[in-house]
Design a protein around this motif. Structure first.
Motif, PDB file in Angstrom:
ATOM      1  N   ALA A  34       0.825  -1.211   0.000  1.00 52.63           N
ATOM      2  CA  ALA A  34       0.000   0.000   0.000  1.00 52.63           C
ATOM      3  C   ALA A  34       0.856   1.256   0.000  1.00 52.63           C
ATOM      4  N   ALA A  35       2.077   1.133   0.567  1.00 49.16           N
ATOM      5  CA  ALA A  35       2.996   2.274   0.610  1.00 49.16           C
ATOM      6  C   ALA A  35       3.814   2.410  -0.667  1.00 49.16           C
ATOM      7  N   GLY A  36       3.588   1.505  -1.641  1.00 52.68           N
ATOM      8  CA  GLY A  36       4.259   1.614  -2.916  1.00 52.68           C
ATOM      9  C   GLY A  36       5.432   0.694  -3.134  1.00 52.68           C
ATOM     10  N   ALA A  37       5.642  -0.293  -2.254  1.00 52.09           N
ATOM     11  CA  ALA A  37       6.763  -1.229  -2.424  1.00 52.09           C
ATOM     12  C   ALA A  37       6.597  -2.003  -3.725  1.00 52.09           C
ATOM     13  N   ASP A  38       7.724  -2.245  -4.397  1.00 52.97           N
ATOM     14  CA  ASP A  38       7.722  -2.937  -5.686  1.00 52.97           C
ATOM     15  C   ASP A  38       7.809  -4.444  -5.465  1.00 52.97           C
TER      16      ASP A  38
END
Length: 316
Positions: free
Chosen positions: A92-96
């Motif tokens: 949700a925080a944008g981790a790939d």
């Protein structure tokens, strides 16, 4: 008493990562979300010791949510440790999820070996799928392995107990001379009298054979591993009472890996197969040794009731 003065992360305990309020208070007071006086970064520390809420709090403030620590991202660590809620917070925080790392194991690809798959285009090879399927069976087959230290073992691919005996130039102990009860786990047993330190059990299992020495460390030494591994591969281990499990790999009569830690975590220098094995057999050292050599024992018998007992040549 005056108000507490917070100096970055100084004095912040591991238990503090369980409290989002404590983490937020530190961050608001100027603690660096990207670095700290830990053996891991704050984000990785939050994954290791904290909750999904504390991870989300740190992840919202870091410069790079995919920052690597020991070759892996925080999301990779969460997947490896089976922390699905934390993995969701990082996504949700944008981790790939498909960032390459750990010898080809992105977080999403590693998740394919877990119960919490991250949707992606990643796939497992047929060989890797078989390894995942085998892991549950093997761990269950060895679930009654007696827990103690001081033993050593060698898992050898492609040869049986008879061939292992020949390669070691060992002598088979006649069945009549084998004690009715062969103790394990005792610091100073001597079931074979003066020959106890030379005695070991050998058992043929699917895929090869297992040699087990309950009271000494000779079988995993190069003097034994080199002839055992001629034309094949062998994984040896000594359960050192002082320093933990010490592993080694021999292939075609040569030492190719030493001072290894079967059942321990992977590192970025491990091969693709070794990273998967480290995940599948975390804290299962004996099963790891078997799996590395491709052995598939059906039960615990190789360590409790071996096919035969043999005596190694005189030890130097």
């Amino acid at each position: 008493m005056g108000e507490e003065v917070l100096e970055g992360w100084r004095g912040f305990p591991a238990a503090g990562w369980q409290s989002v309020e404590a983490v937020r208070r530190r961050l608001d007071a100027g603690a660096d979300p990207n670095a700290g006086p830990f053996w891991m970064t704050p984000l990785h520390s939050a994954v290791e010791f904290g909750t999904a809420e504390t991870v989300a709090e740190v992840a919202a403030r870091v410069e790079d949510v995919d920052q690597l620590d020991d070759g892996r991202s925080a999301l990779w660590r969460a997947v490896y440790e089976g922390k699905a809620d934390i993995a969701e917070a990082l996504l949700a925080a944008g981790a790939d999820p498909v960032r390459p790392m750990m010898s080809g194991w992105s977080p999403a690809r590693l998740s394919l070996a877990t119960r919490h798959v991250i949707p992606s285009g990643e796939v497992l090879t047929e060989e890797e799928q078989l390894a995942v399927s085998e892991a549950g069976r093997l761990v269950h087959a060895l679930k009654d392995f007696p827990f103690y230290d001081g033993y050593s073992l060698a898992c050898v691919a492609g040869i049986d107990a008879e061939e292992a005996t020949r390669r070691l130039n060992a002598v088979v102990v006649p069945a009549a001379d084998v004690p009715d009860s062969v103790p394990a786990g005792d610091w100073w047993p001597d079931p074979f009298g003066e020959d106890t330190e030379r005695a070991l059990g050998v058992t043929t299992v699917p895929g090869g054979c297992i040699l087990f020495q309950p009271w000494y460390f000779a079988v995993q030494r190069p003097e034994a591993m080199k002839p055992l591994s001629a034309g094949t591969v062998a994984y040896g281990m000594y359960a050192n009472p002082k320093s933990g499990n010490q592993g080694n790999v021999h292939r075609d009569g040569r030492t190719i890996g030493w001072d290894l830690h079967p059942g321990g975590g992977p590192n970025e220098r491990d091969s693709t197969a070794e990273v998967l094995l480290a995940y599948l057999y975390a804290h299962k050292a004996v099963a790891y040794c078997c799996a590395y050599a491709g052995l598939r024992p059906r039960d615990n018998r190789a360590f409790t009731e071996p096919d035969r007992w043999i005596l190694l040549p005189d030890l130097s």
